[in-house]
Motif scaffolding. Structure first.
Motif, PDB file in Angstrom:
ATOM      1  N   VAL A 261       2.312 -40.574-130.950  1.00 18.28           N
ATOM      2  CA  VAL A 261       1.821 -40.129-129.855  1.00 18.28           C
ATOM      3  C   VAL A 261       2.609 -38.709-129.286  1.00 18.28           C
ATOM      4  O   VAL A 261       2.263 -37.744-129.010  1.00 18.28           O
ATOM      5  N   ALA A 262       3.894 -39.210-129.320  1.00 18.63           N
ATOM      6  CA  ALA A 262       4.827 -38.308-128.830  1.00 18.63           C
ATOM      7  C   ALA A 262       6.243 -38.459-129.533  1.00 18.63           C
ATOM      8  O   ALA A 262       6.511 -39.700-129.914  1.00 18.63           O
ATOM      9  N   THR A 263       6.828 -37.603-129.797  1.00 15.29           N
ATOM     10  CA  THR A 263       8.274 -37.449-130.238  1.00 15.29           C
ATOM     11  C   THR A 263       9.141 -36.723-129.290  1.00 15.29           C
ATOM     12  O   THR A 263       8.948 -35.692-129.050  1.00 15.29           O
ATOM     13  N   ILE A 264      10.411 -37.397-128.871  1.00 18.37           N
ATOM     14  CA  ILE A 264      11.298 -36.749-128.395  1.00 18.37           C
ATOM     15  C   ILE A 264      12.572 -36.429-129.021  1.00 18.37           C
ATOM     16  O   ILE A 264      12.979 -37.132-129.946  1.00 18.37           O
ATOM     17  N   VAL A 265      12.737 -34.844-129.007  1.00 19.99           N
ATOM     18  CA  VAL A 265      13.826 -34.599-129.631  1.00 19.99           C
ATOM     19  C   VAL A 265      14.967 -34.213-128.655  1.00 19.99           C
ATOM     20  O   VAL A 265      14.905 -33.496-127.666  1.00 19.99           O
ATOM     21  N   HIS A 266      16.148 -34.765-128.856  1.00 20.26           N
ATOM     22  CA  HIS A 266      17.402 -34.550-127.682  1.00 20.26           C
ATOM     23  C   HIS A 266      18.510 -33.746-128.658  1.00 20.26           C
ATOM     24  O   HIS A 266      18.926 -34.497-129.523  1.00 20.26           O
ATOM     25  N   TYR A 267      18.864 -32.780-128.114  1.00 13.81           N
ATOM     26  CA  TYR A 267      20.113 -32.014-128.832  1.00 13.81           C
ATOM     27  C   TYR A 267      20.971 -31.045-127.726  1.00 13.81           C
ATOM     28  O   TYR A 267      20.183 -30.894-126.708  1.00 13.81           O
ATOM     29  N   ALA A 268      22.124 -30.802-127.847  1.00  8.54           N
ATOM     30  CA  ALA A 268      22.974 -30.239-126.848  1.00  8.54           C
ATOM     31  C   ALA A 268      23.233 -28.810-127.299  1.00  8.54           C
ATOM     32  O   ALA A 268      24.324 -28.755-128.037  1.00  8.54           O
ATOM     33  N   CYS A 269      22.581 -27.571-126.847  1.00  8.36           N
ATOM     34  CA  CYS A 269      23.038 -26.271-127.324  1.00  8.36           C
ATOM     35  C   CYS A 269      22.176 -25.467-126.549  1.00  8.36           C
ATOM     36  O   CYS A 269      20.726 -25.131-126.378  1.00  8.36           O
ATOM     37  N   HIS A 270      23.004 -24.198-125.879  1.00  2.00           N
ATOM     38  CA  HIS A 270      22.325 -23.414-125.257  1.00  2.00           C
ATOM     39  C   HIS A 270      21.268 -22.527-126.023  1.00  2.00           C
ATOM     40  O   HIS A 270      21.813 -22.034-127.302  1.00  2.00           O
ATOM     41  N   PRO A 271      20.183 -22.349-125.470  1.00  6.47           N
ATOM     42  CA  PRO A 271      19.185 -21.538-126.299  1.00  6.47           C
ATOM     43  C   PRO A 271      19.401 -19.911-126.131  1.00  6.47           C
ATOM     44  O   PRO A 271      18.660 -19.197-125.563  1.00  6.47           O
ATOM     45  N   ILE A 272      20.663 -19.499-126.857  1.00  3.80           N
ATOM     46  CA  ILE A 272      20.944 -18.240-126.554  1.00  3.80           C
ATOM     47  C   ILE A 272      21.281 -17.512-128.089  1.00  3.80           C
ATOM     48  O   ILE A 272      22.188 -16.768-128.214  1.00  3.80           O
ATOM     49  N   ILE A 273      20.441 -17.854-128.888  1.00  2.00           N
ATOM     50  CA  ILE A 273      20.654 -17.234-130.216  1.00  2.00           C
ATOM     51  C   ILE A 273      20.013 -15.650-129.740  1.00  2.00           C
ATOM     52  O   ILE A 273      20.724 -14.775-130.401  1.00  2.00           O
ATOM     53  N   LEU A 274      19.109 -15.677-129.145  1.00  2.00           N
ATOM     54  CA  LEU A 274      18.629 -14.065-128.849  1.00  2.00           C
ATOM     55  C   LEU A 274      19.597 -13.723-127.833  1.00  2.00           C
ATOM     56  O   LEU A 274      19.989 -14.430-126.754  1.00  2.00           O
ATOM     57  N   GLY A 275      19.997 -12.410-127.598  1.00  2.00           N
ATOM     58  CA  GLY A 275      20.816 -11.993-126.458  1.00  2.00           C
ATOM     59  C   GLY A 275      20.212 -10.953-125.903  1.00  2.00           C
ATOM     60  O   GLY A 275      19.118 -10.799-125.720  1.00  2.00           O
ATOM     61  N   PRO A 276      21.145 -10.253-125.057  1.00  2.14           N
ATOM     62  CA  PRO A 276      20.757  -9.307-124.209  1.00  2.14           C
ATOM     63  C   PRO A 276      19.699  -7.993-124.651  1.00  2.14           C
ATOM     64  O   PRO A 276      19.050  -7.376-123.737  1.00  2.14           O
ATOM     65  N   ASP A 277      19.903  -8.076-125.954  1.00  4.93           N
ATOM     66  CA  ASP A 277      18.930  -6.782-126.503  1.00  4.93           C
ATOM     67  C   ASP A 277      17.507  -7.046-126.946  1.00  4.93           C
ATOM     68  O   ASP A 277      16.744  -6.175-126.969  1.00  4.93           O
TER      69      ASP A 277
END
Length: 462
Positions: free
Chosen positions: A188-204
């Motif tokens: 019914v639901a899957t929970i995924v837990h991970y620690a990493c800033h979502p900043i692959i994409l940058g200011p451009d």
């Protein structure tokens, strides 16, 4: 246990202020790459205890916004307010939601408030959908790894600490998956837990995207069925192995990488363990004979506990009015430079100074007159699984310490839960300085206080 999941679209209009970066040259979004979602999980135990968890594809909701979101879910799903947790993925490729993110942006500011109203409306619709979809589930867990995360507190050639890549620094590659399986063994639901800033994409990058957590959810759902929630971990000093790139293909590729790793972990993580037992006296010459031991019913308890921890504040935060005046001065200079067609580097530098001054002004205003910040440490138990979250950006080693000393075999430590109040670093990192240390409002010793409080909350859940 019973569980239901609801989801609603919170994709903004193109052209909304998007201020995920201090050093960006643009002000507003130019496209939407993929939809943004709010996903709400509602659970109930055989004894009637209920709880709800929301996963929102935004960067930050402040304390007031999070309280409103929790109230909306509580009303829509018939769950007590203090048994609701609201988390964001901390995606930086999204619209502005509060002052510290984009008060320096003048263009299209009138779009922000109406957009936020649509977000709260969507949260309520998702919660109502989840409450109406409740059905029996059993909880299974699994643990894997992903190499995406890298410590981001690098040292520059001139000895300064800067946000970048520090491949020798502390990092936790653990990828944890929780499945709430229906009677058909489909989640019914899957929970995924991970620690990493979502900043692959940058200011451009000028597109609104769900960043890598959004791709993770899509990949897991395509593999397993059901809905996937992403719980962001202790990533205050952790970023991706490829960061600040402008190409949208990069976040999709890396998101698919960790998504497939999560899906594979989930495929190994059913509540059914399929334990084999050798049948005595039925061996043939070449093939042993086995039978499956029946699986016991997993724990179906739902518990919620919390503690409001007064975390002492630094006495050198500065005067909010002074910082506000500095921000206004820098903003005028930045817009003058932009209007005059100044080089991008000059505009970026003035924008950085504006945004950081705005962040300090917001921090000072929010904490004015306080000696300590009332940090909400909230825990939710889903049978054999414990989630414990705080409204700050925890450093990786703090999250790992809380997890490794937990009385639960599976523990998910969440940042960005139920509000936001800057970074909470380890004392060991304070002497190095840098952005995360500078903007943190907390005194030394805060890491030990929060670790201990999380431990008490986990014990209460047990």
């Amino acid at each position: 246990m019973r569980a239901g999941v609801g989801r609603a679209d919170i994709t903004p209009p193109v052209g909304i202020p998007a201020g995920g970066w201090g050093n960006q040259a643009h002000e507003v979004s130019e496209a939407n790459d993929l939809e943004l979602w709010v996903t709400v999980l509602v659970v109930s135990a055989p004894d009637g205890a209920r709880a709800a968890i929301a996963d929102i594809d935004l960067c930050i909701l402040d304390d007031g916004q999070s309280a409103r979101a929790r109230s909306v879910i509580a009303a829509a799903a018939d769950v007590p307010f203090d048994r609701v947790a609201v988390g964001t993925t901390h995606n930086h490729s999204v619209p502005v939601t509060l002052e510290l993110g984009g008060a320096w942006i003048r263009k299209n500011r009138e779009l922000v408030a109406p957009y936020l109203e649509t977000v709260f409306d969507a949260i309520g619709r998702a919660a109502a959908e989840a409450a109406a979809a409740m059905r029996p589930v059993r909880v299974g867990t699994g643990r894997g790894t992903s190499p995406l995360a890298v410590n981001r507190r690098m040292t520059t050639p001139d000895g300064r600490a800067a946000v970048g890549l520090n491949r020798e620094g502390a990092v936790d590659h653990t990828l944890t998956v929780v499945r709430l399986d229906g009677d058909d063994d489909v989640p019914v639901a899957t929970i995924v837990h991970y620690a990493c800033h979502p900043i692959i994409l940058g200011p451009d990058n000028t597109s609104v995207t769900p960043e890598y957590p959004g791709i993770v959810k899509r990949v897991v759902e395509a593999s397993l069925g059901g809905r996937c929630l992403f719980v962001q971990g202790a990533c205050g000093d952790v970023g991706p192995s490829e960061l600040f790139v402008p190409e949208l293909s990069s976040y999709r590729r890396l998101g698919a990488m960790i998504g497939h790793e999560a899906a594979a972990t989930a495929q190994r993580s059913s509540w059914r363990r399929h334990r084999l037992r050798l049948r005595q006296g039925e061996e043939s010459a070449w093939i042993a004979s086995f039978e499956y031991e029946p699986d016991s019913e997993p724990d179906a308890a739902i518990r919620v506990a919390h503690e409001v921890l007064p975390v002492p504040l630094r006495d050198d935060l500065g005067d909010a009015a002074t910082w506000r005046a500095e921000a206004e001065r820098c903003e005028e200079a930045a817009y003058a430079a932009r209007t005059a067609g100044a080089p991008h580097a000059e505009v970026r530098e003035l924008t950085v100074r504006t945004k950081f001054a705005r962040m300090r002004a917001e921090r000072g205003t929010a904490l004015e007159g306080l000696d300590a910040y009332p940090l909400l440490v909230q825990g939710i138990r889903l049978g054999p699984v414990a989630l414990v979250g705080v409204p700050v950006e925890l450093f990786s080693e703090i999250g790992a310490s809380i997890r490794d000393t937990s009385p639960f075999r599976t523990t998910l430590v969440a940042s960005y839960w139920n509000g936001y109040r800057n970074y909470l670093p380890t004392d060991a990192e304070r002497p190095r300085g840098g952005y995360e240390i500078d903007i943190s409002p907390f005194r030394p010793g805060a890491d030990a206080l929060v670790t201990a409080a999380a431990g008490r909350v986990l014990e209460a859940l047990r």
